[in-house]
Design a protein around this motif. Structure first.
Motif, PDB file in Angstrom:
ATOM      1  N   ILE A 180      32.806  53.222  50.819  1.00 49.94           N
ATOM      2  CA  ILE A 180      33.900  52.358  51.243  1.00 49.94           C
ATOM      3  C   ILE A 180      34.859  52.214  50.064  1.00 49.94           C
ATOM      4  O   ILE A 180      34.531  51.587  49.057  1.00 49.94           O
ATOM      5  CB  ILE A 180      33.378  50.983  51.709  1.00 49.94           C
ATOM      6  N   PHE A 181      36.036  52.806  50.191  1.00 50.30           N
ATOM      7  CA  PHE A 181      37.000  52.834  49.101  1.00 50.30           C
ATOM      8  C   PHE A 181      37.876  51.583  49.141  1.00 50.30           C
ATOM      9  O   PHE A 181      38.025  50.936  50.189  1.00 50.30           O
ATOM     10  CB  PHE A 181      37.857  54.088  49.203  1.00 50.30           C
ATOM     11  N   LYS A 231      32.581  39.857  41.112  1.00 49.15           N
ATOM     12  CA  LYS A 231      32.897  41.235  41.494  1.00 49.15           C
ATOM     13  C   LYS A 231      33.217  41.243  42.984  1.00 49.15           C
ATOM     14  O   LYS A 231      32.336  41.338  43.832  1.00 49.15           O
ATOM     15  CB  LYS A 231      31.721  42.161  41.185  1.00 49.15           C
ATOM     16  N   ARG A 232      34.478  41.192  43.281  1.00 53.31           N
ATOM     17  CA  ARG A 232      34.892  41.037  44.668  1.00 53.31           C
ATOM     18  C   ARG A 232      34.871  42.361  45.408  1.00 53.31           C
ATOM     19  O   ARG A 232      35.078  43.426  44.820  1.00 53.31           O
ATOM     20  CB  ARG A 232      36.300  40.440  44.730  1.00 53.31           C
ATOM     21  N   LEU A 233      34.619  42.283  46.704  1.00 53.65           N
ATOM     22  CA  LEU A 233      34.780  43.444  47.576  1.00 53.65           C
ATOM     23  C   LEU A 233      36.265  43.719  47.758  1.00 53.65           C
ATOM     24  O   LEU A 233      37.087  42.801  47.785  1.00 53.65           O
ATOM     25  CB  LEU A 233      34.104  43.183  48.921  1.00 53.65           C
ATOM     26  N   ARG A 234      36.609  44.980  47.909  1.00 48.54           N
ATOM     27  CA  ARG A 234      38.018  45.368  47.906  1.00 48.54           C
ATOM     28  C   ARG A 234      38.474  46.014  49.205  1.00 48.54           C
ATOM     29  O   ARG A 234      39.529  46.616  49.249  1.00 48.54           O
ATOM     30  CB  ARG A 234      38.279  46.340  46.750  1.00 48.54           C
ATOM     31  N   PHE A 235      37.716  45.921  50.272  1.00 46.27           N
ATOM     32  CA  PHE A 235      38.163  46.476  51.546  1.00 46.27           C
ATOM     33  C   PHE A 235      38.751  45.371  52.418  1.00 46.27           C
ATOM     34  O   PHE A 235      38.617  44.174  52.137  1.00 46.27           O
ATOM     35  CB  PHE A 235      37.017  47.196  52.270  1.00 46.27           C
ATOM     36  N   VAL A 236      39.413  45.776  53.486  1.00 42.08           N
ATOM     37  CA  VAL A 236      40.075  44.851  54.409  1.00 42.08           C
ATOM     38  C   VAL A 236      39.231  44.771  55.680  1.00 42.08           C
ATOM     39  O   VAL A 236      39.153  45.744  56.431  1.00 42.08           O
ATOM     40  CB  VAL A 236      41.503  45.323  54.737  1.00 42.08           C
ATOM     41  N   PRO A 237      38.590  43.637  55.947  1.00 44.37           N
ATOM     42  CA  PRO A 237      37.674  43.569  57.088  1.00 44.37           C
ATOM     43  C   PRO A 237      38.363  43.183  58.386  1.00 44.37           C
ATOM     44  O   PRO A 237      39.408  42.538  58.408  1.00 44.37           O
ATOM     45  CB  PRO A 237      36.676  42.487  56.657  1.00 44.37           C
ATOM     46  N   GLY A 277      42.827  53.099  40.346  1.00 45.51           N
ATOM     47  CA  GLY A 277      44.180  53.154  40.889  1.00 45.51           C
ATOM     48  C   GLY A 277      44.527  51.938  41.717  1.00 45.51           C
ATOM     49  O   GLY A 277      45.662  51.440  41.678  1.00 45.51           O
ATOM     50  N   PHE A 278      43.536  51.420  42.473  1.00 45.19           N
ATOM     51  CA  PHE A 278      43.781  50.241  43.297  1.00 45.19           C
ATOM     52  C   PHE A 278      44.041  49.011  42.431  1.00 45.19           C
ATOM     53  O   PHE A 278      44.955  48.225  42.695  1.00 45.19           O
ATOM     54  CB  PHE A 278      42.577  50.014  44.213  1.00 45.19           C
ATOM     55  N   ILE A 279      43.236  48.847  41.365  1.00 43.51           N
ATOM     56  CA  ILE A 279      43.424  47.697  40.475  1.00 43.51           C
ATOM     57  C   ILE A 279      44.764  47.785  39.765  1.00 43.51           C
ATOM     58  O   ILE A 279      45.488  46.783  39.627  1.00 43.51           O
ATOM     59  CB  ILE A 279      42.263  47.625  39.465  1.00 43.51           C
ATOM     60  N   GLN A 319      50.460  45.902  39.158  1.00 44.18           N
ATOM     61  CA  GLN A 319      51.892  46.174  39.161  1.00 44.18           C
ATOM     62  C   GLN A 319      52.616  45.340  40.211  1.00 44.18           C
ATOM     63  O   GLN A 319      53.738  44.891  39.993  1.00 44.18           O
ATOM     64  CB  GLN A 319      52.143  47.661  39.413  1.00 44.18           C
ATOM     65  N   GLU A 320      51.956  45.133  41.332  1.00 45.54           N
ATOM     66  CA  GLU A 320      52.575  44.337  42.392  1.00 45.54           C
ATOM     67  C   GLU A 320      52.472  42.848  42.106  1.00 45.54           C
ATOM     68  O   GLU A 320      53.103  42.044  42.800  1.00 45.54           O
ATOM     69  CB  GLU A 320      51.920  44.655  43.740  1.00 45.54           C
ATOM     70  N   GLY A 321      51.646  42.466  41.110  1.00 46.29           N
ATOM     71  CA  GLY A 321      51.501  41.055  40.776  1.00 46.29           C
ATOM     72  C   GLY A 321      50.740  40.263  41.800  1.00 46.29           C
ATOM     73  O   GLY A 321      50.904  39.044  41.914  1.00 46.29           O
ATOM     74  N   ASP A 322      49.892  40.931  42.574  1.00 48.28           N
ATOM     75  CA  ASP A 322      49.116  40.245  43.613  1.00 48.28           C
ATOM     76  C   ASP A 322      47.763  39.889  43.037  1.00 48.28           C
ATOM     77  O   ASP A 322      46.923  40.749  42.807  1.00 48.28           O
ATOM     78  CB  ASP A 322      48.938  41.160  44.829  1.00 48.28           C
ATOM     79  N   GLY A 323      47.562  38.632  42.765  1.00 46.49           N
ATOM     80  CA  GLY A 323      46.334  38.218  42.108  1.00 46.49           C
ATOM     81  C   GLY A 323      45.116  38.249  42.986  1.00 46.49           C
ATOM     82  O   GLY A 323      44.005  38.220  42.489  1.00 46.49           O
ATOM     83  N   ASP A 324      45.266  38.292  44.303  1.00 52.55           N
ATOM     84  CA  ASP A 324      44.076  38.224  45.157  1.00 52.55           C
ATOM     85  C   ASP A 324      43.484  39.579  45.434  1.00 52.55           C
ATOM     86  O   ASP A 324      42.575  39.698  46.232  1.00 52.55           O
ATOM     87  CB  ASP A 324      44.411  37.524  46.479  1.00 52.55           C
ATOM     88  N   GLY A 325      44.000  40.634  44.794  1.00 53.29           N
ATOM     89  CA  GLY A 325      43.376  41.940  44.967  1.00 53.29           C
ATOM     90  C   GLY A 325      43.705  42.625  46.246  1.00 53.29           C
ATOM     91  O   GLY A 325      43.151  43.658  46.570  1.00 53.29           O
ATOM     92  N   GLY A 326      44.612  42.099  47.026  1.00 52.82           N
ATOM     93  CA  GLY A 326      45.011  42.771  48.254  1.00 52.82           C
ATOM     94  C   GLY A 326      44.013  42.686  49.370  1.00 52.82           C
ATOM     95  O   GLY A 326      44.078  43.452  50.313  1.00 52.82           O
TER      96      GLY A 326
END
Length: 584
Positions: A80-81, A113-119, A191-193, A198-205
């Motif tokens: 899961i990327f 260590k947060r999960l980085r996918f969109v559920p 690359g995701f981090i 760069q986008e300044g989004d602190g919640d990790g998207g």
């Protein structure tokens, strides 16, 4: 000792004991039940539960253990990327509810260590076939919708009746993407981090989308039309055995979830099969003749569908662990009733295997884990950095011996080279070449041909055989031998081949040789479906009732494949006829 009084209840004061306390003599071993066991991890708190012999945890350490196991399962497989949309298939049961809680906590801001996918979430209402009344279905749907709304994730409510309206393309693997190799998991994370910084989004998207995107689902009617429900009930009532009914329900549910994932843009689907459920499914599939496909049916990864990958992150959790976690941390669940059976003394193979394993587990606590470890040998150990290969098998893992027929298990048993080698229902590779079923059905996968089948003479133009024997049509005047059920490929099976003009399909040209494909008038017979199915699906298909009660998308895809095979055979015959004058 033998005369010592019973231990006090947990939490009871020491003065609440009845009777005198026997004196402790020097050299006597301490009674293991006289004091609460300490936690094996922290050594400070009192143990709240014992998972296995010697594994006693307090509540805090048990929660850390439970969360770490979920993260480790996702981390070591690396399929899961970051930024991918993942659809969580929820049934309301204990395992899927615990899985949802793990995803919620993994996406929270307080997690290190947060999960980085969109559920996203999906719940399939199966109350119509589980014997629930419309009022009970409404109540279950309202309860599930309340739980789904509380998560803040986008969700989709589906009804099993919608499976009858699925397109035929659901039975074809989707495109797996471009042939260019993608970035490794580490490169994708970095690359995701960097992109988020760069986008300044602190919640990790990974913030859950707003529920406004679900306006179409919320505005839809609560229950489907009564006509669709009756059609679904007729389909299940026509099934002859409880085992086939369980398999049919699983197939419709899987196809409905897969269609939702494709239309909504989800690349992965998470299911909540626990270790206990995987062990039961492993033995059940062996009994159903699906031993060749254990890698995709019970492994961590199932990518037989091509564009959508199914992952099972809960497959290392015992049912006992999940039950304690839900109890300790107040995870809400919605339990659905089982499929109703007319004869309780003869349940399905699924229920027999479940009762058998759970009964052994009571007396032998390592039963489930032993069966699960056997399944790990069959499916292969997970791979590290590069992710899993096809069917979730490590390329260096030695193959398993003797899953169903004694031969070694292929690393990619479900991978078919072409559409003609793929099962119509489960999308796995056909496993019927050679052996008993190869002689019975024909090695080439047709109804009457194959190297072991006797040659069948071409049918006269405009005629269709009746009676009993090779080439007979049971639905065009053919009879069954002695009233017994006969199998395609045997005398009396009612299977014929098409010679170009048979059964009134042509006007006189029979061709130089018979074509080894079902004749056109057989496209709506059950015998014509048999060559399109693997061994296990053939056993189930025999018990699914009349062909007219099958889901429309299954019949449509089968007709497309049969007609495609006919056109291919005709074109080959034409090319051979065109090449003969030139060669002479």
């Amino acid at each position: 000792g033998p005369g010592s009084p019973p231990p006090p209840l947990p939490g009871a004061a020491s003065g609440a004991r009845r009777g005198p306390v026997p004196p402790v003599r020097a050299g006597d071993p301490p009674c293991p039940r006289s004091h609460p066991r300490p936690c094996v991890k922290c050594g400070q708190g009192s143990a709240s539960l014992v998972i296995r012999l010697g594994d006693a945890f307090c509540r805090g350490c048990f929660r850390e253990y439970f969360v770490h196991k979920f993260r480790a399962m996702l981390g070591k497989n690396r399929v899961i990327f970051p930024g991918e949309k993942v659809l969580l298939a929820l049934s309301g049961g204990a395992a899927s509810s615990a899985m949802l809680r793990q995803v919620q906590e993994g996406l929270s801001r307080e997690t290190a260590k947060r999960l980085r996918f969109v559920p996203g979430l999906i719940y399939v209402d199966e109350g119509a076939v589980r014997g629930q009344s419309p009022a009970q279905r409404e109540q279950s749907l309202a309860l599930m919708e309340t739980l789904l709304q509380a998560t803040g994730f986008p969700y989709h409510l589906a009804h099993l009746e919608q499976a009858l309206e699925l397109p035929a393309s659901i039975l074809r693997p989707g495109p797996e993407g471009s042939g260019k190799p993608g970035p490794s998991y580490k490169e994708a994370v970095e690359g995701f981090i960097q992109q988020q910084r760069q986008e300044g989004d602190g919640d990790g998207g990974t913030s859950p989308p707003s529920l406004g995107t679900q306006a179409g689902d919320l505005a839809a009617p609560r229950l489907p039309a009564a006509a669709h429900t009756q059609e679904l009930l007729r389909l299940f009532e026509a099934v002859e055995t409880p085992t086939a009914r369980e398999e049919l329900l699983q197939m419709l549910r899987t196809h409905l979830i897969l269609q939702t994932a494709r239309t909504r843009g989800y690349a992965k689907v998470m299911t909540g099969e626990s270790c206990t459920r995987v062990a039961i499914k492993l033995l059940t599939n062996l009994a159903l003749g699906r031993g060749a496909f254990l890698a995709v049916d019970t492994g961590f990864v199932d990518n037989r569908h091509g564009d959508v990958m199914v992952v099972r992150p809960m497959r290392e959790y015992m049912a006992k662990e999940i039950a304690f976690y839900n109890h300790f941390f107040h995870v809400p669940t919605v339990i659905a009733p089982p499929l109703p059976t007319k004869r309780r003394e003869k349940p399905s193979i699924h229920r027999l295997m479940e009762n058998f394993l759970l009964g052994l587990q009571e007396d032998f606590p390592s039963t489930i884990s032993t069966v699960y470890r056997y399944g790990m040998l069959c499916t292969g150990a997970p791979q590290g950095e590069g992710g899993l290969g096809v069917s979730g098998v490590h390329p260096l893992t030695p193959p398993c011996v003797g899953c169903r027929t004694g031969e070694k298990l292929s690393p990619a048993p479900a991978k078919a080279s072409s559409e003609s080698q793929r099962c119509l229902l489960c999308l796995c590779a056909l496993d019927i070449a050679g052996g008993e079923w190869g002689r019975r059905w024909g090695d080439t996968g047709d109804c009457g041909g194959g190297s072991h089948a006797p040659p069948i003479a071409p049918l006269p133009s405009g005629s269709c055989r009746g009676g009993v024997g090779p080439g007979a049509h049971a639905d065009h005047g053919g009879a069954r031998a002695g009233g017994e059920r006969v199998l395609p490929g045997h005398p009396g099976s009612g299977v014929s081949t098409w010679a170009g003009g048979g059964c009134g399909a042509g006007t006189g040209a029979t061709g130089p040789a018979p074509l080894r494909v079902p004749c056109p008038c057989r496209a709506e017979s059950k015998a014509a479906f048999i060559p399109l199915l693997c061994y296990g699906c053939r056993l189930t298909f025999k018990e699914l009732g009349p062909l007219a009660t099958l889901p429309p998308y299954v019949r449509a895809e089968a007709q497309r494949r049969i007609h495609g095979a006919q056109m291919k055979e005709q074109s080959q015959e034409v090319r051979l006829e065109d090449e003969e004058p030139g060669e002479s």
